[in-house]
Write an enzyme that holds these catalytic residues in place. Structure first.
Site, PDB file in Angstrom:
ATOM      1  N   GLU A 277     -34.656   4.464  28.910  1.00 42.88           N
ATOM      2  CA  GLU A 277     -35.750   3.806  29.633  1.00 42.88           C
ATOM      3  C   GLU A 277     -35.548   2.309  29.431  1.00 42.88           C
ATOM      4  O   GLU A 277     -35.790   1.796  28.336  1.00 42.88           O
ATOM      5  CB  GLU A 277     -37.108   4.238  29.054  1.00 42.88           C
ATOM      6  CG  GLU A 277     -37.293   5.734  28.894  1.00 42.88           C
ATOM      7  CD  GLU A 277     -37.568   6.428  30.215  1.00 42.88           C
ATOM      8  OE1 GLU A 277     -37.916   5.744  31.189  1.00 42.88           O
ATOM      9  OE2 GLU A 277     -37.418   7.660  30.267  1.00 42.88           O
ATOM     10  N   CYS A 311     -42.562  -2.964  30.375  1.00 40.58           N
ATOM     11  CA  CYS A 311     -41.391  -2.649  31.202  1.00 40.58           C
ATOM     12  C   CYS A 311     -41.760  -2.525  32.674  1.00 40.58           C
ATOM     13  O   CYS A 311     -40.986  -2.884  33.548  1.00 40.58           O
ATOM     14  CB  CYS A 311     -40.736  -1.376  30.713  1.00 40.58           C
ATOM     15  SG  CYS A 311     -41.853   0.016  30.632  1.00 40.58           S
TER      16      CYS A 311
HETATM   17  P1  NAD Z   1     -33.815  -4.012  22.547  1.00 36.02           P
HETATM   18  O1  NAD Z   1     -32.861  -3.222  23.334  1.00 36.02           O
HETATM   19  O2  NAD Z   1     -33.316  -5.260  21.908  1.00 36.02           O
HETATM   20  O3  NAD Z   1     -34.470  -3.140  21.347  1.00 36.02           O
HETATM   21  C1  NAD Z   1     -35.090  -1.922  21.573  1.00 36.02           C
HETATM   22  C2  NAD Z   1     -34.838  -1.004  20.377  1.00 36.02           C
HETATM   23  O4  NAD Z   1     -33.445  -0.813  20.242  1.00 36.02           O
HETATM   24  C3  NAD Z   1     -35.308  -1.582  19.051  1.00 36.02           C
HETATM   25  O5  NAD Z   1     -35.798  -0.537  18.233  1.00 36.02           O
HETATM   26  C4  NAD Z   1     -34.034  -2.151  18.455  1.00 36.02           C
HETATM   27  O6  NAD Z   1     -34.058  -2.217  17.041  1.00 36.02           O
HETATM   28  C5  NAD Z   1     -33.027  -1.138  18.932  1.00 36.02           C
HETATM   29  N1  NAD Z   1     -31.651  -1.642  19.005  1.00 36.02           N
HETATM   30  C6  NAD Z   1     -31.228  -2.915  19.228  1.00 36.02           C
HETATM   31  N2  NAD Z   1     -29.875  -2.949  19.226  1.00 36.02           N
HETATM   32  C7  NAD Z   1     -29.450  -1.675  18.995  1.00 36.02           C
HETATM   33  C8  NAD Z   1     -28.168  -1.072  18.889  1.00 36.02           C
HETATM   34  N3  NAD Z   1     -27.038  -1.781  18.984  1.00 36.02           N
HETATM   35  N4  NAD Z   1     -28.102   0.268  18.669  1.00 36.02           N
HETATM   36  C9  NAD Z   1     -29.224   1.007  18.578  1.00 36.02           C
HETATM   37  N5  NAD Z   1     -30.463   0.478  18.646  1.00 36.02           N
HETATM   38  C10 NAD Z   1     -30.577  -0.840  18.872  1.00 36.02           C
HETATM   39  O7  NAD Z   1     -35.029  -4.285  23.506  1.00 36.02           O
HETATM   40  P2  NAD Z   1     -36.194  -5.359  23.319  1.00 36.02           P
HETATM   41  O8  NAD Z   1     -35.731  -6.627  23.902  1.00 36.02           O
HETATM   42  O9  NAD Z   1     -36.692  -5.380  21.946  1.00 36.02           O
HETATM   43  O10 NAD Z   1     -37.316  -4.684  24.242  1.00 36.02           O
HETATM   44  C11 NAD Z   1     -37.619  -5.167  25.483  1.00 36.02           C
HETATM   45  C12 NAD Z   1     -36.820  -4.470  26.561  1.00 36.02           C
HETATM   46  O11 NAD Z   1     -37.188  -3.104  26.587  1.00 36.02           O
HETATM   47  C13 NAD Z   1     -37.128  -4.998  27.944  1.00 36.02           C
HETATM   48  O12 NAD Z   1     -35.947  -5.092  28.691  1.00 36.02           O
HETATM   49  C14 NAD Z   1     -38.037  -3.958  28.536  1.00 36.02           C
HETATM   50  O13 NAD Z   1     -38.045  -3.926  29.934  1.00 36.02           O
HETATM   51  C15 NAD Z   1     -37.509  -2.721  27.919  1.00 36.02           C
HETATM   52  N6  NAD Z   1     -38.529  -1.647  27.900  1.00 36.02           N
HETATM   53  C16 NAD Z   1     -38.377  -0.609  28.764  1.00 36.02           C
HETATM   54  C17 NAD Z   1     -39.339   0.391  28.812  1.00 36.02           C
HETATM   55  C18 NAD Z   1     -39.188   1.547  29.771  1.00 36.02           C
HETATM   56  O14 NAD Z   1     -39.893   2.538  29.619  1.00 36.02           O
HETATM   57  N7  NAD Z   1     -38.333   1.469  30.756  1.00 36.02           N
HETATM   58  C19 NAD Z   1     -40.449   0.335  27.966  1.00 36.02           C
HETATM   59  C20 NAD Z   1     -40.559  -0.745  27.099  1.00 36.02           C
HETATM   60  C21 NAD Z   1     -39.578  -1.735  27.064  1.00 36.02           C
END
Ligand code: NAD
Length: 540
Positions: A277, A311
């Site tokens: 997502e 999101c």
């Molecule tokens: P992110 O990808 O940086 O982090 C999200 C999660 O992934 C965190 O728990 C983080 O610790 C983990 N993570 C980071 N790097 C990782 C790796 N290499 N391997 C495994 N896990 C890892 O995202 P963010 O910037 O913190 O969150 C915002 C983003 O999330 C925005 O782009 C938003 O649109 C998206 N989002 C999407 C939805 C949806 O349902 N489509 C919902 C909420 C947020």
């Protein structure tokens, strides 16, 4: 917002500059021991800790124990043992626990919302969406469990003699990696169907919002789910993600598109499934027959819920030429009237951004747009007088493709307004770019809006509502097309992703080979004849 504490050492609140559980000057009202009971749930043997800060005030909030790769392994071992027993628990008993969770979440919503507000800095009315969504999700899956999980009859090849069935077998242990923006619901909503389907979970919530996720784990246990069925690890995703993927039977990831692609590659290496997502650059279309009052009210929610850190939040608004000026006036007026407040009471229309990183991105996108000729119709500046990461709800006009915020997700309270001349143009521009998460259409002619919806490449489309109509209709699947993701949460799709589909067919009397003294050639003729006959009979 997190920072490492002084390095290895006991996870004790005494290390903070002040003690949030006891300091009378602190704005938080934790009971003594409340935070410790939550953080004790982290599977951690490292002795290392990280301090979490409240974004709205910048004050320290909690000390979070950190997990190592060995702790991830331990979490998976616990989960695997628990899952062996859990898969034998009846669907009715599992569903009863979800209905208990529903009640607990509604009864204790004040506590949940307080914690979300402290930890994320969001306004109370936006935090309310989280227990609401979990209650909806828990009730929905409890009440539809048999519809999704019961063994299904399928058409056997030979009428009456072949009985074919499909079982939905749990995958095993699901790894859930969730973001900070909706820390309670994003930690729990995908895990609820995983548990119901007979799986155990290892969860890695975002480091900035561990407490809300840990409270979710505690409430699951209070609802009756065995403690080891839901194990929480804490630490940077780039360190814990790979060890999780190496051990999981399925990964459910919510976060940015860049991280999602990285995770998908690792899951592909092990041939395990993953739902992703991801991000969006979501459009709203305001058609010329829209109820403009309703559209302006909805637009505020669409763009500024959780300060745009959502999101499904709208970042591009396409308005019909004929109503552009009238709509703009109403929308700008409502946006300028929004109350920004660092308190956790109901009085605030928008809270803080979560971190300096988020503030830097929002500031950079707006400054870049203004430097290249965009006009600020409302907002456009940070508000350090309110808290370290506050930024005003911002409306931009005259945004062009060379500006960063034209096609890149800001993930903040910034919306670009555009005129459109005809609907084909509006649809083409809504479909521009790589994302395809959520869209909205405002029109009095809902039949026409539904026709237009089919042309927009987004996983969800809301008509005369911003995002809540699809998000809260939990029987309808939700997720992204194109770079906004893969797989769906909610509905049947949201639970069946956590199961393996197993077909079982039993055969009576006739065998699949010559019998009654037939030769191979005679058998082939009989089979050919029966295929022709079954077609004539209208059999599928
Ligand atoms: P992110 O990808 O940086 O982090 C999200 C999660 O992934 C965190 O728990 C983080 O610790 C983990 N993570 C980071 N790097 C990782 C790796 N290499 N391997 C495994 N896990 C890892 O995202 P963010 O910037 O913190 O969150 C915002 C983003 O999330 C925005 O782009 C938003 O649109 C998206 N989002 C999407 C939805 C949806 O349902 N489509 C919902 C909420 C947020």
């Amino acid at each position: 917002m997190t920072q490492p504490t002084s390095g290895p050492g006991p996870a004790s609140a005494g290390e903070l500059p002040f003690d949030p559980e006891h300091d009378p000057k602190a704005s938080y009202a934790f009971e003594p021991g409340y935070v410790k009971a939550l953080t004790d749930r982290v599977v951690s043997s490292t002795g290392e800790t990280v301090t979490a800060y409240a974004p709205a005030t910048g004050q320290p909030l909690a000390i979070i124990p950190q997990s190592s790769e060995a702790d991830v392994a331990e979490a998976f071992e616990r989960a695997r043992r628990a899952q062996q027993a859990w898969q034998r628990v009846s669907i009715d008993d599992r569903a009863a626990m979800l209905l208990r969770l529903h009640d607990i979440v509604l009864d204790r919503q004040d506590e949940i919302i307080d914690l979300i507000c402290w930890e994320s800095g969001k306004a109370r009315k936006h935090a309310f969406d989280e227990p609401l969504h979990i209650a909806l999700t828990a009730r929905y899956y409890a009440r539809t469990a048999h519809r999704h999980l019961d063994t299904e009859r399928r058409i056997g090849v030979i009428p009456v003699l072949t009985r074919a069935e499909v079982n939905h077998v749990p995958k095993g242990v699901v790894g859930i990696i969730s973001p900070w923006n909706y820390p309670f619901t994003m930690a729990l909503c995908d895990g609820i169907p995983a548990l119901l389907a007979g799986n155990a979970v290892v969860a890695k919530p975002d480091a900035q919002t561990m407490l809300s996720a840990l409270l979710g784990a505690q409430l699951l246990e209070e609802a009756g789910f065995p403690r080891d069925l839901w194990n929480v690890v804490a630490g940077p995703g780039r360190e814990l993600g790979t060890p999780m993927i190496q051990r999981a039977d399925y990964i459910c990831f919510t976060g940015s598109t860049a991280t999602g692609k990285h995770i998908a590659r690792q899951c592909a290496e092990r041939l395990i499934g993953a739902s992703l997502e991801l991000g969006g650059k979501n459009p709203i279309l305001i058609l010329r027959d829209a109820d403009l009052e309703r559209a302006a009210e909805g637009a505020v929610r669409a763009c500024f819920s959780n300060a745009g850190q959502l999101c499904v939040s709208t970042e591009r608004m396409f308005v019909a030429d004929q109503v552009y000026d009238r709509f703009k006036e109403k929308f700008v007026e409502r946006t300028k009237a929004m109350r920004l407040d660092a308190g956790i009471g109901w009085g605030s229309d928008m809270g803080s951004l979560i971190s300096q990183d988020q503030l830097d991105t929002v500031t950079a996108h707006v400054e870049d747009a203004v430097a290249k000729g965009a006009t600020v119709l409302a907002g456009g500046r940070a508000r350090p007088d309110l808290g370290p990461y506050f930024y005003e709800p911002t409306i931009l006009e005259g945004v062009t493709p060379e500006m960063t915020c034209f096609g890149n997700e800001t993930f903040g309270p910034v919306i670009s307004l555009y005129r459109f001349h005809d609907e084909a143009d509006a649809v083409a521009r809504a479909n521009d770019g790589e994302y395809g998460l959520n869209g909205a259409i405002y029109s009095r002619d809902t039949a026409r809006a539904r026709m237009i919806a089919r042309q927009i490449r987004c996983g969800t489309i809301n008509i005369n509502e911003a995002f809540g109509a699809t998000f809260a209709s939990v029987d309808a699947p939700m997720g992204g097309m194109r770079e906004s993701g893969q797989g769906r949460r909610q509905g049947g799709e949201g639970i069946l992703r956590y199961t393996e589909t197993q077909s079982v067919a039993s055969q009576a009397l006739l065998r699949f080979g010559p019998q009654f003294g037939m030769s191979d050639e005679q058998y082939a003729k009989v089979m050919t004849l029966s295929l022709r006959l079954m077609k004539k009979m209208g059999r599928p």
